[in-house]
Motif scaffolding. Sequence first.
Motif, PDB file in Angstrom:
ATOM      1  N   ARG A   1       0.837  -1.198   0.000  1.00  0.00           N
ATOM      2  CA  ARG A   1       0.000   0.000   0.000  1.00  0.00           C
ATOM      3  C   ARG A   1       0.861   1.233   0.000  1.00  0.00           C
ATOM      4  O   ARG A   1       1.755   1.381   0.803  1.00  0.00           O
ATOM      5  CB  ARG A   1      -0.922  -0.016   1.209  1.00  0.00           C
ATOM      6  CG  ARG A   1      -2.298  -0.550   0.816  1.00  0.00           C
ATOM      7  CD  ARG A   1      -3.175  -0.662   2.010  1.00  0.00           C
ATOM      8  NE  ARG A   1      -3.283   0.611   2.713  1.00  0.00           N
ATOM      9  CZ  ARG A   1      -3.849   0.713   3.912  1.00  0.00           C
ATOM     10  NH1 ARG A   1      -4.284  -0.367   4.510  1.00  0.00           N
ATOM     11  NH2 ARG A   1      -3.947   1.886   4.488  1.00  0.00           N
TER      12      ARG A   1
ATOM     13  N   SER B   1       2.011   5.027   0.569  1.00  0.00           N
ATOM     14  CA  SER B   1       1.724   5.977   1.636  1.00  0.00           C
ATOM     15  C   SER B   1       1.057   7.201   1.029  1.00  0.00           C
ATOM     16  O   SER B   1       1.261   7.531  -0.134  1.00  0.00           O
ATOM     17  CB  SER B   1       2.999   6.356   2.362  1.00  0.00           C
ATOM     18  OG  SER B   1       4.110   6.091   1.570  1.00  0.00           O
ATOM     19  N   ARG B   2       0.247   7.855   1.830  1.00  0.00           N
ATOM     20  CA  ARG B   2      -0.492   9.009   1.337  1.00  0.00           C
ATOM     21  C   ARG B   2       0.399  10.248   1.420  1.00  0.00           C
ATOM     22  O   ARG B   2       1.082  10.459   2.418  1.00  0.00           O
ATOM     23  CB  ARG B   2      -1.745   9.216   2.189  1.00  0.00           C
ATOM     24  CG  ARG B   2      -2.695  10.249   1.657  1.00  0.00           C
ATOM     25  CD  ARG B   2      -4.130   9.858   1.986  1.00  0.00           C
ATOM     26  NE  ARG B   2      -4.314   9.679   3.425  1.00  0.00           N
ATOM     27  CZ  ARG B   2      -4.756  10.657   4.228  1.00  0.00           C
ATOM     28  NH1 ARG B   2      -5.023  11.845   3.753  1.00  0.00           N
ATOM     29  NH2 ARG B   2      -4.931  10.445   5.520  1.00  0.00           N
TER      30      ARG B   2
ATOM     31  N   LYS C   1      -1.334   0.983  10.568  1.00  0.00           N
ATOM     32  CA  LYS C   1      -1.895   2.275  10.168  1.00  0.00           C
ATOM     33  C   LYS C   1      -1.280   2.779   8.860  1.00  0.00           C
ATOM     34  O   LYS C   1      -0.163   2.394   8.492  1.00  0.00           O
ATOM     35  CB  LYS C   1      -1.666   3.303  11.280  1.00  0.00           C
ATOM     36  CG  LYS C   1      -2.596   3.088  12.441  1.00  0.00           C
ATOM     37  CD  LYS C   1      -2.649   4.302  13.308  1.00  0.00           C
ATOM     38  CE  LYS C   1      -3.887   4.913  13.406  1.00  0.00           C
ATOM     39  NZ  LYS C   1      -4.934   5.343  13.769  1.00  0.00           N
ATOM     40  N   GLU C   2      -2.004   3.663   8.232  1.00  0.00           N
ATOM     41  CA  GLU C   2      -1.530   4.235   6.983  1.00  0.00           C
ATOM     42  C   GLU C   2      -0.353   5.174   7.258  1.00  0.00           C
ATOM     43  O   GLU C   2      -0.333   5.849   8.277  1.00  0.00           O
ATOM     44  CB  GLU C   2      -2.675   5.022   6.373  1.00  0.00           C
ATOM     45  CG  GLU C   2      -2.378   5.615   5.031  1.00  0.00           C
ATOM     46  CD  GLU C   2      -3.495   6.547   4.598  1.00  0.00           C
ATOM     47  OE1 GLU C   2      -3.745   6.631   3.402  1.00  0.00           O
ATOM     48  OE2 GLU C   2      -4.108   7.194   5.471  1.00  0.00           O
TER      49      GLU C   2
ATOM     50  N   GLY D   1       2.589   5.768  10.836  1.00  0.00           N
ATOM     51  CA  GLY D   1       2.407   4.425  10.299  1.00  0.00           C
ATOM     52  C   GLY D   1       3.631   3.559  10.443  1.00  0.00           C
ATOM     53  O   GLY D   1       4.326   3.604  11.449  1.00  0.00           O
TER      54      GLY D   1
END
Lengths: 689, 221, 323
Positions: free
Chosen positions: A575, A577-578, C63-64, C229
């Motif tokens: 995923r 990262s933002r 967590k992100e 994260g």
Amino acid sequence: MLYSLQSTNLFILSLLAYVIGAVLGPILAPRKAPASSAGRRLAGYAVTAVFLVSAIASLASLVASYMVLSSRASVDVSPFPLTPFGHLTFRLDPLSAFFLLVISLVGFAVSIYSLGYARSFLFKRHVGLLLFLHNSFLLLMTSVVTVTNGVLFVVVWEGMSIATYFLITYEHESQPSRRAGFLYIAMTHVGTFFLILMFLTLFSHSRSFDFDSFRITASAMPWGSKTLVFFCALIGFGIKAGVIPLHIWLPEAHPAAPSNISALMSGVMIKTGIYGMIRVFFDFLGTGLPWWGFAVLILALGSSVLGVLFALMEHDLKRLLAYHSIENIGIILMGIAVALIFHQAGNDGIAIVGLVAALFHTLNHATFKSLLFLSAGSVVHSTGTRNMEELGGLIKRLPYTATFFLVGAVAISALPPLNGFASEWLTFQAFFRGFDVAELSVKTAMPISMALLALTSALAAACFVKAFGITFLGTSRSRHVQDIHESPWNMLAAMGLLAAACLFFGIDPSLVISRLQPVADFVLHRNPSGALSVDVARSISANPTVNEAPVLVAVLLLGIAAIAIVAIVVLRGNRRSRVVPTWACGLEGLAPRMQYTATGFSKPIRMIFSSVFRPSREIDVREPMSPYFKPTIRVDLKTEAIFDTHVYRPLMNSVLAALRVLRKVQTGHIQSYLAYIFITLIVLLWMAL
Amino acid sequence: MDQTVPYLIDLLAAAILVTTFLIVSSRSLIFYVRLFSLQSIMLGAVALLVVIGYGETHILVSVVLTLLVKAVGIPIVLSRLIDRIKVPKEIDFSVNTTISLLVCGFLVILANSVAEPIISSRPVSTAMVTKVLPISISVMLIGLFIMTSRRKAVTQIIGLLTMENGVFLSGLSITSGMPMIVELGIFFDILVAALILGVFVFRINRTFETVDSDTLRRLRH
Amino acid sequence: MDSPNGMEKQLVTAAIWIVQLVAVLALPPLVNGIIRKSKARLQNRVGPPLSQSYSDLFKLFRKEALVSATTSWIFRAAPYVVFTTTLLVATLMPMFSPYPPLGWMSDFILLVYLLGLGRFFLALSALDAGSSFGGLGSSREMTIASLVEPAMILSIFATAASAGSLNLNAIASSVSPSISSLLNPSQILAFAGLFIVTLAETGRIPVDNPATHLELTMIHEAMILEYSGRHLALIEWASQIKLLIFFSLLGNLFIPTGIAASVSLVDFVTGIAIYLVKIGGLAVVVALVESTNAKLRLFRVPDLLMVAFTLSLLSLVLRFLIR
């Protein structure tokens, strides 16, 4: 036979190529831009060609010196049979070959770099002059480490200094450059005075200026003469090396020169001072007095700690690097000091470790410091400023330059697995082994030196976090950083070459160390094949920590990192990262000016070491004309240059005062001048009686 | 008698050196006095160990006096004095802590090289001499350093007392205690000195509203 | 002492390495938990359960991760560099076995500088986001680290010089576990010096407060403020491992009982048990120090480190100069 012939030929080839480059440069590179575009292109090619010639010359001497180092035998080269002082002979003994290797390695990279660098100011500046000076500088440095005659040595040494002077003042329209040049030429002449005094002292005992005769007679000189020679060498070569307190020219001169030349000066030229010291202290004088080593040790510790502290206060990128040269010269001298102390005490095992550490650090410093200067040069080249406070965020615009600078920064901070660590580790070992000796003074000095070395390299790490972080990370602090682009490929290639060298010497230090041991044997006049009593040196150079550990560390680091990444990817899926803006305490956006500055970064250190810096601060608050506007606040922060104000200023003042007294001799009457001549004549005649 | 007594003496001597260093590094006056008291207790313990281990019973008087005068008496006087004169409880330095500590480190090394010839000149060198003598000389030197580098008169008293502790320790180490009469003399000297200095400090404070001894320079005129 | 050889020895070494690897990964959160728990008890609170640190890490990993738009690859790489270097150092440390894997590599200087590599990248990453907190933390961290280094080198110098080597395994196995050599003044002083160094290096209370987010006092926390994260998890984990490294240093160089004398299973298990007791004890001591002391002003920290330096110097003087 064939072997030695080859290295001789290569060496002669390199000398010739330098001469050709120096001659062709001013002829081929026009001062003014030719009218036709074809002419301009041709001029560009000509510049490239001349730098290629110097690159070939460096490559030739690189190979020659490597061959000599591997064969462990000295080679004499006499291209020109007659000079007023006998044969002009260049000798590649192991020590010379090692320093020649350093010179040519950096010379090669810098020549490649200059291909792109010099073309950028072709027609704006006198590139022909630069070509001439570049080649003569390299030629003269090569000669300095290879000539075998005192008079010739002084001649090429002076030549080198003069070439440097013109390179420092290359941008002669700027006042700081001229001032730096003047300071340099003044200091270097003081140095030359001491060197001449040294050679004359040596000559008075040997009756010849040949290095060979010095080698035979110098060690048998009375202690008075020996000490005189020691001191003259320490001061004369110390000025060139930039040892504190003889360093004042260095932080002015290195930044003033064009960046490719700064790399040569900082990476290589100051090492000729180290060469001179090793040549005189060990090769000529043999053993010394016990306190010589301690004198050098104190200078070394002072130079390294103060050098790095001064560097921390700089926010001019090139000046910062220049101060780090002083620091690293200090670290090199630590090894030499250990060698002096233990060679005198008859404990050659530790002496060899110290000497190998010093030589290794010389090589390492040459690679990473020239790498740093070249990448700093790229930054200056593309942004037009050396002031770190105006830079920032460059890693996005100059990704390769940033990476190369980072490699240099990690190496100079002595962090594994790069080369700076390997040589500092050896220095640590030399100190640690030195503690086994019973003498109280040595026992006291070693742990303290070790602690100061640790302090130095930790401060260096802090300084390079600052240098890299403020320059390359964060967001840009001024308009200088707006429209910039990465340097051309040949500049990057030169940096890449040096970065690879840093990595290579760091990962496989045993390769270098095994070749440096014969050099140390040679310098200490040991029989390399016999002499099995050097257990300590043996055990340290065979120590797996320095031989296999670096490779393993690199492999394990990569391995663990890979496993960690894989584990995270497997467990969490890949995923992304933002991407969000940096947190600004809930305020609207982050302005570049909110970032920490270089001055702010070094504030804790400035406060803690305030007795060294004596910082002073002036705050000037202008009340606004109307209450609706904020007052303007001007903060002026100064640190005192202690050596300037407390050593050189008083010294200069007293010299000037003495001269003022002397000026009374100059009356202005022609009769009195004639009287002086008359009196002198009488006195001389009387003495001749 | 086995290895225990020399070992304990060794340990205590090191502890005394450490308390001296703590005195140098501490910033509060009260802590200063407490450290001095602790140091004196340990000094008494060393003397007691000399009594037990080497049978020098005449030192017993010194033990009692040390504990009474230096560990209890003087600290009480001094802390009352500090309370009375109501000066800021922080110490003024003319040399900062970091540099003081460095200087003291070098003083220890110096003391060691000073003690070297004394130790080697003695026919039999016991642990008492080889280990304790250098430490005692260091304590003396550091005491002197405290006196010179701290501004307040109270700290200068502590410096003097620390020096005296060093003298006592060196006496113990070389001769297993000086003759009784000398010991007694020193004790009363010190007691009287502390009291007189205490009164003196009190007076200075009354006159100048400070105990900063730098202000005494004004007396020159 | 039966020393195995050949194939068997390699197997044993591999087994030990795996045990040690598992230990250095699994233990640190527990140590952190012990410190938190005992601090809470000292302050009359119940405190979080011992497993809290594990849950925290687990949660963070899930967590992100947010990454600032101004950052470069340095920011993303730094957590991995920090974690990797710290873990590598931890696996090279002498812990509880006589045949540590890669024991020849546990050179003190190498390990200190490896930790330095991690710190270098962490300090860089703090400057990467362009916020003033990062710069603040990075500047303070590098300053304190540079003052800690000399004290750290000196604190193990006395012990190392007796062992004649800077290799931690050689040092640990050369310290004899008799009372008089453990409680000799020089050892005690060096221990005290290294203890202060430990507090400073791992950001414990008189130097830094791991629980604060107040800009005036933050050091380590200010550096990692931008992380979240999995990145934050890696950094937190790494700093817990670092604490374990320093505890092992304190425990094994100064209280060397418990490093198993042979490779027999009984000795090995006893070794691990004793090691756990030592680490637990040190954790409680740290909690005690943290509860009874206030955080020092930043510019008082050099004084404290100078005390550590002088203690180490004194230990050296007492051991070697005063015969």
